[in-house]
Design a protein around this motif. Structure first.
Motif, PDB file in Angstrom:
ATOM      1  N   GLY A  18       0.809  -1.209   0.000  1.00 34.98           N
ATOM      2  CA  GLY A  18       0.000   0.000   0.000  1.00 34.98           C
ATOM      3  C   GLY A  18       0.840   1.255   0.000  1.00 34.98           C
ATOM      4  N   TYR A  19       1.917   1.245   0.757  1.00 26.66           N
ATOM      5  CA  TYR A  19       2.822   2.392   0.794  1.00 26.66           C
ATOM      6  C   TYR A  19       3.489   2.582  -0.556  1.00 26.66           C
ATOM      7  CZ  TYR A  19       6.778   5.329   2.015  1.00 26.66           C
ATOM      8  OH  TYR A  19       7.699   6.330   2.038  1.00 26.66           O
ATOM      9  N   ASN A  20       3.969   1.495  -1.153  1.00 27.68           N
ATOM     10  CA  ASN A  20       4.627   1.585  -2.457  1.00 27.68           C
ATOM     11  C   ASN A  20       3.665   2.060  -3.539  1.00 27.68           C
ATOM     12  OD1 ASN A  20       7.055   0.764  -1.409  1.00 27.68           O
ATOM     13  ND2 ASN A  20       6.723  -1.381  -1.910  1.00 27.68           N
ATOM     14  N   ALA A  21       2.449   1.571  -3.505  1.00 26.12           N
ATOM     15  CA  ALA A  21       1.454   2.006  -4.489  1.00 26.12           C
ATOM     16  C   ALA A  21       1.118   3.481  -4.293  1.00 26.12           C
ATOM     17  CB  ALA A  21       0.184   1.157  -4.380  1.00 26.12           C
ATOM     18  N   GLY A  22       1.021   3.919  -3.051  1.00 21.17           N
ATOM     19  CA  GLY A  22       0.749   5.326  -2.781  1.00 21.17           C
ATOM     20  C   GLY A  22       1.868   6.231  -3.258  1.00 21.17           C
ATOM     21  N   MET A  23       3.093   5.783  -3.050  1.00 23.92           N
ATOM     22  CA  MET A  23       4.235   6.575  -3.525  1.00 23.92           C
ATOM     23  C   MET A  23       4.282   6.615  -5.046  1.00 23.92           C
ATOM     24  SD  MET A  23       5.637   8.001  -1.032  1.00 23.92           S
ATOM     25  CE  MET A  23       7.134   8.608  -1.769  1.00 23.92           C
ATOM     26  N   ALA A  24       3.895   5.519  -5.689  1.00 26.07           N
ATOM     27  CA  ALA A  24       3.870   5.497  -7.155  1.00 26.07           C
ATOM     28  C   ALA A  24       2.804   6.451  -7.687  1.00 26.07           C
ATOM     29  CB  ALA A  24       3.625   4.083  -7.657  1.00 26.07           C
ATOM     30  N   VAL A  25       1.621   6.452  -7.077  1.00 25.54           N
ATOM     31  CA  VAL A  25       0.559   7.375  -7.496  1.00 25.54           C
ATOM     32  C   VAL A  25       1.012   8.818  -7.292  1.00 25.54           C
ATOM     33  CG1 VAL A  25      -1.772   8.187  -6.950  1.00 25.54           C
ATOM     34  CG2 VAL A  25      -1.307   5.744  -7.101  1.00 25.54           C
ATOM     35  N   PHE A  26       1.604   9.092  -6.148  1.00 24.92           N
ATOM     36  CA  PHE A  26       2.111  10.430  -5.860  1.00 24.92           C
ATOM     37  C   PHE A  26       3.158  10.849  -6.895  1.00 24.92           C
ATOM     38  CE2 PHE A  26       5.186  13.179  -3.635  1.00 24.92           C
ATOM     39  CZ  PHE A  26       4.348  14.209  -3.270  1.00 24.92           C
ATOM     40  N   SER A  38      -1.699   6.065 -13.187  1.00 22.00           N
ATOM     41  CA  SER A  38      -1.751   5.252 -11.983  1.00 22.00           C
ATOM     42  C   SER A  38      -2.977   4.348 -11.979  1.00 22.00           C
ATOM     43  CB  SER A  38      -1.718   6.135 -10.741  1.00 22.00           C
ATOM     44  OG  SER A  38      -2.848   6.960 -10.697  1.00 22.00           O
ATOM     45  N   HIS A  39      -4.075   4.834 -12.529  1.00 19.01           N
ATOM     46  CA  HIS A  39      -5.275   3.998 -12.618  1.00 19.01           C
ATOM     47  C   HIS A  39      -5.081   2.855 -13.618  1.00 19.01           C
ATOM     48  CE1 HIS A  39      -9.481   2.995 -12.262  1.00 19.01           C
ATOM     49  NE2 HIS A  39      -9.588   3.004 -13.573  1.00 19.01           N
ATOM     50  N   MET A  40      -4.434   3.134 -14.728  1.00 23.70           N
ATOM     51  CA  MET A  40      -4.188   2.096 -15.735  1.00 23.70           C
ATOM     52  C   MET A  40      -3.193   1.046 -15.243  1.00 23.70           C
ATOM     53  SD  MET A  40      -5.981   2.328 -18.464  1.00 23.70           S
ATOM     54  CE  MET A  40      -7.389   2.749 -17.476  1.00 23.70           C
ATOM     55  N   HIS A  41      -2.314   1.418 -14.342  1.00 22.85           N
ATOM     56  CA  HIS A  41      -1.384   0.451 -13.759  1.00 22.85           C
ATOM     57  C   HIS A  41      -2.000  -0.298 -12.590  1.00 22.85           C
ATOM     58  CE1 HIS A  41       2.466   2.508 -15.446  1.00 22.85           C
ATOM     59  NE2 HIS A  41       1.734   1.950 -16.379  1.00 22.85           N
ATOM     60  N   GLY A  42      -3.235   0.008 -12.265  1.00 25.28           N
ATOM     61  CA  GLY A  42      -3.937  -0.709 -11.204  1.00 25.28           C
ATOM     62  C   GLY A  42      -3.556  -0.266  -9.811  1.00 25.28           C
ATOM     63  N   LEU A  43      -3.057   0.932  -9.658  1.00 26.06           N
ATOM     64  CA  LEU A  43      -2.614   1.395  -8.349  1.00 26.06           C
ATOM     65  C   LEU A  43      -3.713   2.070  -7.555  1.00 26.06           C
ATOM     66  CD1 LEU A  43       0.807   2.875  -9.463  1.00 26.06           C
ATOM     67  CD2 LEU A  43       0.392   0.685  -8.354  1.00 26.06           C
ATOM     68  N   THR A  44      -4.788   2.486  -8.204  1.00 29.95           N
ATOM     69  CA  THR A  44      -5.841   3.200  -7.502  1.00 29.95           C
ATOM     70  C   THR A  44      -7.082   2.360  -7.266  1.00 29.95           C
ATOM     71  OG1 THR A  44      -6.687   4.062  -9.592  1.00 29.95           O
ATOM     72  CG2 THR A  44      -5.118   5.436  -8.390  1.00 29.95           C
ATOM     73  N   SER A  45      -7.082   1.112  -7.696  1.00 26.84           N
ATOM     74  CA  SER A  45      -8.256   0.265  -7.487  1.00 26.84           C
ATOM     75  C   SER A  45      -8.100  -0.516  -6.192  1.00 26.84           C
ATOM     76  CB  SER A  45      -8.426  -0.704  -8.660  1.00 26.84           C
ATOM     77  OG  SER A  45      -7.309  -1.555  -8.747  1.00 26.84           O
ATOM     78  N   SER A  46      -9.215  -1.011  -5.666  1.00 26.36           N
ATOM     79  CA  SER A  46      -9.152  -1.796  -4.443  1.00 26.36           C
ATOM     80  C   SER A  46      -8.574  -3.171  -4.751  1.00 26.36           C
ATOM     81  CB  SER A  46     -10.545  -1.930  -3.831  1.00 26.36           C
ATOM     82  OG  SER A  46     -11.378  -2.650  -4.704  1.00 26.36           O
TER      83      SER A  46
END
Length: 112
Positions: free
Chosen positions: A32-40, A82-90
């Motif tokens: 979750g932290y890594n995905a959040g940093m990637a989105v940021f 980020s959405h296309m990489h699947g980082l913002t979905s549950s």
């Protein structure tokens, strides 16, 4: 290639053996932290890059509004990536249900 001594030790339950039942989800607990940093990073990077492009175009054409349009375009583009990489979905588990938010009391997965 697997080490035969380690495989034999794991089969007999000796110390130092690894549990082969762990799935890929057990490898890292900070996803979750890594995905959040990637989105940021995507969003901030998009804003910076497209703002610089807009600033350059503003300088060339003598306008003042393209830098703002570039910043907005960068933010939207970063969120889209980020959405296309699947980082913002549950996150979902294998059968398509949502992953449980906490372990159940009986040790089984009771998520609906």
């Amino acid at each position: 290639m697997r080490d035969r001594k380690k495989a034999a030790g794991a089969a007999h339950g000796k110390r130092g053996s690894t549990d082969s039942t762990q799935g890929p989800a057990d490898v890292s607990t900070d996803g979750g932290y890594n995905a959040g940093m990637a989105v940021f990073s995507y969003i901030i990077g998009g804003i910076i890059v497209w703002s610089l492009i807009g600033w350059g175009l503003d300088y060339l054409w003598g306008t003042r509004w393209i830098v703002l349009a570039g910043a907005l375009l960068g933010a939207v583009g970063g969120f889209y990536l980020s959405h296309m990489h699947g980082l913002t979905s549950s996150r979902k588990i294998a059968d398509g249900r949502h992953a449980p938010s906490a372990p159940s009391q009986d040790g089984k997965d009771n998520a609906k």
